[in-house]
Design an enzyme around this catalytic site. Structure first.
Site, PDB file in Angstrom:
ATOM      1  CB  CYS A 252       4.816  -0.667   0.565  1.00 45.04           C
ATOM      2  SG  CYS A 252       5.807   0.289   1.204  1.00 45.04           S
ATOM      3  CG  HIS A 351       2.798  -2.430   4.656  1.00 46.58           C
ATOM      4  ND1 HIS A 351       3.436  -3.297   3.822  1.00 46.58           N
ATOM      5  CD2 HIS A 351       3.487  -1.281   4.608  1.00 46.58           C
ATOM      6  CE1 HIS A 351       4.528  -2.693   3.384  1.00 46.58           C
ATOM      7  NE2 HIS A 351       4.653  -1.587   3.886  1.00 46.58           N
ATOM      8  CD  GLU A 353       1.043  -6.138   3.881  1.00 43.56           C
ATOM      9  OE1 GLU A 353       0.171  -5.410   3.318  1.00 43.56           O
ATOM     10  OE2 GLU A 353       2.327  -5.760   3.882  1.00 43.56           O
TER      11      GLU A 353
END
Ligand SMILES: Nc1ncnc2c1ncn2[C@@H]1O[C@H](COP(=O)(O)OP(=O)(O)O)[C@@H](O)[C@H]1O
Ligand SMILES: Nc1ncnc2c1ncn2[C@@H]1O[C@H](COP(=O)(O)OP(=O)(O)O)[C@@H](O)[C@H]1O
Ligand SMILES: [Mg+2]
Ligand SMILES: [Mg+2]
Lengths: 375, 1071
Positions: A252, A351, A353
């Site tokens: 990001c 993202h 994650e």
């Protein structure tokens, strides 16, 4: 809950009425919307939302309460939550507190019963803008003055407000060590690394190259974070010193920083990407992943254009050797990933994650960690 | 990957008749698939036995075969058409099982037909419960502990493995058919036995019970590049134990945290990869433990399903359409999202509203049936509602159900709570009532295991304000929560606080930001038929779709209002604007208002060109539902297009229709109308017995019965739940008469400025005598046994009635021929159940013509054929759900019970009838033993049938009286015991499997009439059971015809001369 009339007002004068809930008070900032249908707690605790009021397009918010293990940081960063039908229930299995009580405890105001779809369509057509959440009795003139007083998002450095005070170490296991430049890192990123046996060092955003490399980590990870990446020249400088000396990865904001370091420019998207359903294509493998997204700014291609038409990875020469734009967003064909071909460095705009969102891209952490170990 | 050019011709198999567990959703999916494949330039060959579908419209495929869905017929089609590929995943379980069978029989190999979408291995891995379990375990996923059994003893042995209670699941059955929960040793015997009997491979799975866990479904899509997306999540409000088809469901899921949901998402993706569905949609079901978030995989369907249709309507993501494109080689990325047009289909829809699906039940039609809901599906239809919040959606869903009678609640709270604990048709009405009476969320949770979140919402719904805050406005379903602009006008209403736009001029400006886009041209609204139910099914949706198409062809905007997610009419491609709303006066008027005003212009003010020209509303295609609204709409000033409200009332109000027939000098059975029970008992005498009694204004002969004496009548009036104030109808019952159905077009009486013309589209002669509901009896077109002058009378009377009523559009008249006299039973001033059948039989789309009349054209404007004869005989046969309602009497009567229909087409009646029987799944035996027991009145006819069957070398057994009658005629027959006469009696015979065909005409009525056990045993063993002599005679002739060899197959396009006759190969034999 206050349960009193309240309203959302935008800098262009549009007004959306609702009912105040959670904490009393006023919130002013940039108004953005997320289309994610779950993960409200992860969202508001994501430091990348610092300085923003978050509109949830999904109407039913708070359904399963809140729980400690869903925190993406130690506090709520969004300035307010704007919702259509919020509930404050804690009787769902695993819930430790009700969503609204929890926000109230964190002294964050919220509003419900707003026609969020009308609001979102307005932002979509007019672009993200400043605005605020105000108690019903406050006059529109007062509200407007407060909005005017709020600096616009472009040019804003919000990192100092979210970075960690000093260096902290999270043991993951012997062997691999990764230093994270904490521009507002999400806990999911740290835990994904640790679950792969990596020891993680968090460094304040002001850390210089020598500090980051002090314990000779196997890689440096540039984290996500809030604000305008264009205002972070001081960090870009540090990144430039890192490239080539250690594998550099970014997520990001971190992606935007590395891109700037190799000479690309960033720009503000009309209303950003915030959601959990954006298709991103890996131009090398051709596979498509459904990704979690949260960014208001993006990177321009080497030719200065915001979109990438072809399905070939774009390759060009930088001062660090050849670079490739490796991922694109299939919604608007904006840049989603960068790789340096001659030094170990790779970043993604989205993202991997998750937290919240799909797990399609978790495997990128394996790549990062393998890359770190290989180096 | 681009489109495959190595295949030219694709075979698609439909799902056959509408049955419980397999309904209109497969018409929606199949029609989309055919359309897409035709657009892509492929030749499409379709086989489906169901005439009431849009899918079987001749223009939807290159070649349409209305044939039994059996290996024999499909093999013949394959041999004639030589398709390159078979797409097995769009016709439900039927198509999947049939495709599997064709592979096993070597047919696909022999004719080099490739299975696309899902190959044999994938189908087997998903459908064979044992292989599925192993596949899941190998993929590291948890499934309930289970054991396979092929006999009751094996099942007993397995109990300690799985424990009690456990779930029985027969392999390869539809909608959980034959499944159930076993809580005791005693039930084990019964339920396992039933399961083994029903499973085509005589295998059942015994499974660890996870009753009370949360039930979730994910709709998954996978493309050839192994990209996978989740289209939608669905949460069952009823916990595990109630079939998803019978559960009240919400989309998207409401109660799982992001972490728990992502876990399900990961598992769903793992499942579709492990099973190996190459491309297309699949449905994966999970159970999630309420306290630990532990997940078990319940099952996966490697095909489009009821849930995928629901998911498509809930999200705007057309799963079947996309599945068809994926099957021919495209990837998700290459397919544009219809709604945004700007973005690709390789994404996951984001909803900014809630969707609630509600099942529609029909227990009242099956007295004696076990009332509870269990793992075996019983609902006959469903309604869907969209709202901005769960509460709005739930309240709308309640309105959308269109219940015939308000639920009756237990007096005491205890009794009420008791029944809340037992899943049943009216469970949620009781639950809400309990809340009104003060039951707490905790008590209710303890009783039902329903998640507290829902119970809290219900509590707030009941305590909250009746009127919602804000104003009603219309929002679009756009797959992306407004992140992109929506191009497809698919709307739902919502109550919102109006924003104030201040000085700004925004695209969504105006006092309420209604998103309904303005129309440049005139508009007609078509009212759909709401949730499918017995008596009002897919036939009416077919008519509504034709109406919408016709309105568009006429240069107007077609607006559809409906709330049935299964249907083609709620496919946003069908109309210019789809409003997914309940069919109540209030909701329909709100749409009319929106259509009148039009959307606000982009600059925010309601300007002239934002204004629409709403010409009126069309009510004659959606069955009784829209008809009931006509008067109210008219009163509110909405113009009714076509047959006027006055004409509708004239036809439906018996006190007006009777005199009309008198005026015309036509006969009707003597009748009377009573306002009270006492009055009914008085009037009965003047009408005369036998009597046909029923409450007024009902569809499908609801609660209609034949009574032979005052005592019977009193008993009926006792039992029937008559709504006070609603009159009771009494008709003289015309025994032993032939029933006739007529569908006709009329363009209004000349006097009223109409064309004064009538065109008779079809005259159908019923196989069963009057007294068997028209919807349940087989019928023949053209009529096979009526004299020319009787037909002339039928035509004349139909025409006269049409003109006298002033019908503009369609009229259906039902007659009974009693002796030599023609009686009018009723006239329905609307499209009837038989319209699609007639259209396909004669090759003229009469619903479309009717709609053109409604829009002002004249019959004279059409060049209609003088004769519709085409050398073929068409038989429509009804399909009945008795096997679903253990305990109910498998008997035909004046109350309709069938869920669907099939069509048999052949050169002669017996062959067409044989095809229709095969298609309806009641396979007539080619030989073996027939058991006959009939009433005295039927004995002469029975001997005729017996002698035919004897000539066909059947062994004949009968009960004493019947046997004597048959023996008198010199036909060899064995006498066997009645039930009362001790073992071995007839039921033993049937249960031993020693009987292949049962002919039993009933004595008396009522659930426990004599012969009940015989019919029940036959149904349980799936032995054809014929309950009328007319049916028996037809069956005998059909058997004779069938023994002459496999009947040939023909496509509709050939029959109606739209396609050159195919050269006939020697008929395919299955080796
Ligand atoms: N192990 C189980 N424990 C409790 N209920 C079950 C179990 N397995 C299935 N069910 C219930 O039975 C229903 C039907 O089972 P399913 O496997 O979906 O069959 P079908 O093929 O008819 O959909 C499910 O919707 C669920 O409610
Ligand atoms: N007077 C009658 N004599 C014999 N059979 C009748 C008579 N009236 C109705 N029926 C039978 O009952 C069935 C249902 O009656 P109908 O008036 O058509 O109700 P519905 O409105 O449900 O179609 C008819 O199809 C017919 O078989
Ligand atoms: Mg199921
Ligand atoms: Mg009728």
């Amino acid at each position: 809950m206050t349960d009193a009339a309240a309203y959302v007002m935008l800098e262009d004068g549009a007004r959306f009425d609702g009912v105040g809930c959670a904490a009393d008070g006023i919130a002013v900032g940039e108004i953005v919307f997320t289309t994610s249908m779950s993960g409200y707690q992860e969202a508001v605790t994501d430091p990348s939302y610092a300085g923003q009021l978050l509109v949830f397009t999904y109407p039913q918010i708070g359904n399963y309460g809140v729980r400690d293990d869903a925190m993406e940081s130690d506090r709520i960063h969004a300035r307010a939550a704007i919702m259509r039908a919020a509930v404050d229930r804690d009787d769902s299995p695993g819930a430790q507190q009700g969503w609204l009580s929890w926000m109230k405890a964190h002294r964050v105001p919220a509003i419900t019963e707003v026609d969020t779809r009308a609001l979102v369509r307005h932002i979509r057509s007019q672009g993200a803008m400043r605005g605020g959440l105000f108690p019903g009795q406050m006059s529109e003139r007062q509200a407007r003055t407060l909005i005017e007083a709020e600096p616009p998002m472009t040019g804003r450095d919000l990192v100092p407000g979210v970075t960690s005070e000093e260096r902290t170490v999270f043991e993951g296991g012997p062997g691999t060590r990764i230093a994270i430049l904490d521009t507002g890192v999400k806990r999911s990123i740290v835990s994904e690394l640790r679950s792969r046996g990596v020891t993680v060092e968090l460094h304040p955003s002001t850390a210089g190259a020598h500090q980051l490399l002090e314990n000779n980590p196997d890689a440096v990870l540039l984290a996500n974070g809030p604000g305008d990446p264009g205002a972070l020249g001081y960090i870009v400088e540090v990144v430039r010193q890192l490239i080539g000396r250690v594998p550099v990865y970014g997520i990001c904001l971190g992606h935007q920083l590395l891109c700037q370091a190799v000479g690309l420019e960033t720009y503000k998207l009309a209303f950003g990407h915030h959601g959990a359903n954006h298709p991103v294509k890996d131009l090398d493998t051709g596979t498509i992943e459904i990704t979690s997204q949260n960014h208001g700014f993006a990177v321009l291609g080497p030719d200065g254009s915001p979109t990438i038409e072809g399905d070939e990875a774009i390759r060009w020469e930088t001062e660090y050797g050849a670079a490739e734009l490796t991922h694109i967003n299939l919604y608007d064909r904006t840049v989603e990933g960068l790789t340096l071909c001659e030094v170990p460095a790779a970043t993604v705009q989205y993202h991997p994650e998750a937290g919240p969102g799909p797990h399609d891209a978790l495997h990128l952490f394996d790549r990062f960690v393998e890359g770190a170990r290989a180096a | 990957m681009p489109r495959r050019d190595d295949i030219r011709k694709i075979l698609l198999i439909g799902s056959g008749p509408i049955v419980i567990g397999q309904a209109a959703e497969f018409d929606y999916s199949g029609t989309q698939a055919c359309r897409v494949l035709m657009e892509e330039g492929y030749e499409v060959v379709l086989v489906n036995s169901n005439p009431a579908t849009i899918m079987t419209d001749p223009e939807v495929a290159t070649a349409t075969y209305i044939e039994p869905l059996q290996p024999q017929a499909v093999t013949q089609v394959i041999e004639r058409e030589r398709p390159d590929a078979l797409l097995p995943t769009l016709g439900g379980q039927t198509a999947l099982n049939l495709s599997k069978e064709l592979h096993e029989l070597g047919v696909l190999r022999r004719y080099q037909v490739e299975l696309i979408g899902a190959d044999y291995e994938a189908i087997a891995r998903a459908e064979d419960r044992e292989r599925f379990r192993d596949t899941m375990t190998a993929a590291g996923l948890r499934v309930p502990r289970s054991a396979i059994a092929h006999s009751v003893d094996e099942a007993r042995a397995a109990v300690e493995q799985v424990g009690l209670p456990f779930i029985v699941r027969p392999a390869f059955t539809l909608g959980g058919s034959g499944g159930g929960v076993v809580t005791s040793e005693r039930e084990l015997e019964r339920l396992v036995g039933r399961g083994l009997a029903i499973s085509p491979i005589h295998q059942v799975l015994l499974e660890e019970s996870v009753l009370g866990w949360g039930e979730f479904e994910l709709e998954v899509m996978r493309d050839g590049g192994d990209n996978v997306v989740i289209v939608c999540s669905i949460e069952n409000i009823d916990p595990m134990g109630v079939h998803t088809g019978d559960s009240v469901c919400v989309a998207p899921q409401q109660t799982l945290s992001d972490r728990a949901y992502q876990e399900l998402r990961d598992q769903a993706i793992a499942v579709i990869r492990a099973v190996g569905v190459q491309t297309g949609g699949s449905n994966v079901q999970f159970a999630v433990s309420p306290d630990t978030d532990e997940v078990v995989v319940i099952e996966m369907n490697p095909r489009v399903s009821r849930s995928s249709a629901l998911a498509s309507k809930a999200t705007g993501f057309p799963i079947a359409k996309i599945a068809a494109r994926l099957a021919v080689g495209y990837t998700l990325e290459e397919i544009p999202n219809d709604i945004t047009r700007a973005t690709p289909a390789s994404f996951e829809p984001a909803l900014d509203y809630c969707v609630v699906k509600w099942p529609r039940f029909a227990f009242e039609k099956f007295p004696g049936a076990e009332p509870g809901l269990t793992t075996h599906m019983k609902s006959v239809g469903e309604a869907m509602a969209i709202g901005r919040t769960f509460k709005q959606a739930f309240a709308k869903a309640l309105r959308s159900r269109e219940l015939d009678a308000r639920p009756r609640f237990e007096e005491s709270l205890e009794a009420l709570m008791e029944s809340v604990g037992r899943p049943g048709a009216e469970r949620f009405d009781r639950l809400l009532e309990a809340i009104r009476r003060g039951a707490s969320v905790d008590e209710l949770h303890a009783r039902t295991d329903i998640h507290r979140w829902f119970l809290n919402e219900f509590a707030e719904l009941e305590s909250g304000p009746r009127r919602l805050a804000g104003e009603r406005t219309f929002k679009a379903v756009d797959t992306c929560a407004a992140e992109f602009e929506a191009r497809t006008p698919y709307f739902y209403s919502s109550w919102e606080r109006p924003p104030r736009m201040g000085q700004v001029r925004s695209r969504n400006g105006g006092p309420t930001p209604s998103e309904a886009a303005p129309a440049a041209r005139g508009t007609a609204i078509i009212l759909g038929s709401g949730p499918n139910r017995i008596g009002q099914g897919i036939e009416f949706d077919y008519c509504c779709v034709h109406a919408a198409q016709t309105v568009r062809e006429s240069g107007r905007d077609a607006v559809m209002i409906n709330c049935n997610p299964e249907t083609v009419s709620t496919d946003y491609d069908i109309s210019d604007r789809l409003y997914f709303e309940p069919l109540t006066l209030e909701d329909v008027l709100a749409v009319c208002e929106a259509e009148r005003l039009g959307a606000f212009e982009h600059n925010g003010s309601a300007g002239a060109n934002g204004r629409r020209r709403l010409e009126g509303i069309v009510v004659q295609f959606g069955g009784q539902t829209p008809l009931k609204l006509a008067a109210g709409l008219h009163a509110a000033g909405v113009p009714i297009l076509g047959t006027s409200v006055e004409a509708i009332d004239l036809a439906e109000d018996r006190s007006r229709f009777g005199p009309l027939l008198d005026r015309l000098g036509f006969k009707a059975p003597p009748y009377s109308t009573a306002q009270s029970v006492d009055e009914a008992l008085e009037r009965a005498a003047d009408v005369g017995f036998p009597l046909l009694v029923r409450p007024s204004y009902v569809l499908g002969g609801r609660a209609m019965e034949i009574v032979y004496s005052l005592a019977d009548l009193a008993d009926y009036l006792e039992r029937a739940e008559l709504e006070p104030g609603r009159p009771i109808y009494l008709d003289r019952f015309l025994e032993d008469s032939i029933e006739i159905d007529v569908d006709a077009l009329c363009d209004g009486s000349a006097a009223a400025g109409g064309g004064g013309e009538v065109w008779i589209a079809g005259i159908m002669q019923h196989v069963e005598e009057a007294g068997i509901h028209s919807g349940d009896s087989a019928c023949v077109l053209p009529p096979h046994a009526l004299g020319e002058e009787m037909l002339a009378q039928v035509r004349a009377q139909t025409a006269a009635i049409a003109l006298e009523l002033g019908v503009v559009g369609l009229l259906n008249v039902q007659f009974a021929i009693h002796g030599e006299t023609l009686y009018v039973i009723e006239a329905n001033p609307r499209a009837s159940r038989t319209v699609p059948f007639v259209s396909k039989a004669i090759g003229v789309p009469i619903a479309k013509l009717a709609c053109r009349l409604v829009l002002g054209e004249r019959i004279a404007d059409f060049d209609l054929p003088q004769s519709t004869a085409n050398g073929h005989v068409c038989v429509k046969e009804a399909v009945l759900p008795f096997d679903r309602f253990a305990g109910a009497d498998a008997l035909l009567g004046p109350e309709m019970r069938s869920t669907g229909e099939v069509m048999g087409i052949a050169a002669d009646f017996p062959t067409a009838f044989a095809k229709s029987q095969a298609a309806a799944g009641s396979n007539l035996p080619m030989g073996g033993t027939v058991f006959i027991t009939v009433t005295d009145g039927d004995k002469p006819a029975a001997t005729g049938v017996a002698s035919m069957l004897h000539d066909l070398s059947f062994r004949i057994v009968a009960t004493r009286g019947t046997a004597q009658a048959i023996r008198k005629m010199g036909i060899p027959v064995e006498t066997i015991n009645k039930l009362g006469e001790g073992s071995p009696h007839v039921v033993d015979w049937i249960e031993r499997g020693d009987v292949d065909l049962v002919i039993n005409t009933p004595v008396g009525t009522g659930a426990r009439a004599e012969g009940y056990e015989i019919r029940a045993a036959a149904v349980a063993r799936r032995i054809p059971c014929i309950t009328t002599m007319a049916g028996g005679m037809a069956a005998a002739r059909a058997i004779a015809a069938a023994r002459r060899g496999a009947p040939e197959v023909r496509s509709l396009q050939e029959i109606h001369g739209e396609r050159p006759r195919q050269a006939e190969p020697m008929t395919a034999k299955i080796t």
